[in-house]
Design a protein around this motif. Sequence first.
Motif, PDB file in Angstrom:
ATOM      1  N   LYS A 113      46.167  34.126  46.517  1.00 44.35           N
ATOM      2  CA  LYS A 113      44.794  34.315  46.996  1.00 44.35           C
ATOM      3  C   LYS A 113      43.739  33.576  46.192  1.00 44.35           C
ATOM      4  O   LYS A 113      42.621  33.396  46.666  1.00 44.35           O
TER       5      LYS A 113
ATOM      6  N   THR B 122      41.019  37.757  44.810  1.00 45.64           N
ATOM      7  CA  THR B 122      41.951  38.782  44.335  1.00 45.64           C
ATOM      8  C   THR B 122      41.177  39.989  43.838  1.00 45.64           C
ATOM      9  O   THR B 122      40.368  39.885  42.915  1.00 45.64           O
TER      10      THR B 122
ATOM     11  N   ASP C 139      44.359  44.723  45.010  1.00 45.76           N
ATOM     12  CA  ASP C 139      45.452  43.797  45.349  1.00 45.76           C
ATOM     13  C   ASP C 139      46.473  43.741  44.219  1.00 45.76           C
ATOM     14  O   ASP C 139      47.684  43.792  44.445  1.00 45.76           O
TER      15      ASP C 139
ATOM     16  N   THR D  46      48.396  47.094  43.821  1.00 45.77           N
ATOM     17  CA  THR D  46      49.356  47.258  44.911  1.00 45.77           C
ATOM     18  C   THR D  46      50.554  46.347  44.718  1.00 45.77           C
ATOM     19  O   THR D  46      51.710  46.774  44.857  1.00 45.77           O
ATOM     20  N   THR D  47      50.307  45.090  44.383  1.00 40.73           N
ATOM     21  CA  THR D  47      51.393  44.134  44.162  1.00 40.73           C
ATOM     22  C   THR D  47      52.269  44.560  42.996  1.00 40.73           C
ATOM     23  O   THR D  47      53.489  44.432  43.039  1.00 40.73           O
TER      24      THR D  47
ATOM     25  N   CYS E  19      49.165  37.354  42.805  1.00 37.73           N
ATOM     26  CA  CYS E  19      47.920  37.361  43.579  1.00 37.73           C
ATOM     27  C   CYS E  19      47.120  36.077  43.370  1.00 37.73           C
ATOM     28  O   CYS E  19      46.562  35.528  44.328  1.00 37.73           O
TER      29      CYS E  19
END
Length: 196
Positions: free
Chosen positions: A18, A23, A27, A30-31, A14
Motif C-alpha cells: 500500500k 497504510t 492495516d 490486522t496483517t 503493508c
Amino acid sequence: MGNREALLAGAKTCLLEKGFDRTSARDIATTAGVSLAAIGYHFGSRENLLFQALFAILDEWGDLSGRVLVPPDAPGLTPAQAYERMWDELLAQARAQPKMWLASMELFMQAQRQPDLLPHLTDGIRQGRSGVTAILTSTPEPDVPERSVRTLGMIQLALMSGVIMQMMADPEHPPTGADVIAGLRALSEITRHLPG
C-alpha cells in the motif's frame, strides 16, 4: 514470532502493498494478527513502526543489490562485459522486486518530510557508496579511499537509482546493461573533451 516481530513483518507487507501514506495502524495490526494497542506498546506510534519497517526493507534491498554487484565468476569476461552483466542482473532484480525498490524510494521521500529520518538515510547512503565502491574495485571496504567513495560510489548509486527509475517509468522500453555501457562510453567521450 512475538508481537514486535509480527508487527514489523506486517508493516513491511503493508508498505510493499500500500505504501507509507495509505497504510493505517489497523492495516498493520490486522496483517500482523495482533491488537492495535500493541503498536503503541512496542513502537510508540504507527510512524515509528513504519520507519523501522522502511529501514528493514532498505537493508534487504541493499543486500540483494550487493549480491548482484559482486562480479560474476565467469572466466574470460572483460571488465566491461562483467559490468554489463552486472547491470543486466541488477535490472532483472528490480523488475522482479519492484515493490521493494519503490519502498526504498518512499524512504527517501519520507526523510524529506521527517527531518529525524534524514540522518539515518544519510548513513545508509554513505554505507551504500562505500560498499558499492569496495565491490567494484575488489577492495576490502575499510581500505577503500574516501575519494573513491565520493566519486565512484556516488556515481554508481546515482546510476543505479536513475536507471531503475527510468525502467519503472517506461517498462515498455527497459534499459539493458549494453545501453548503460554505451551511455557511459558516450559520456566518457564528451568529458574527454572538456577543458581542465
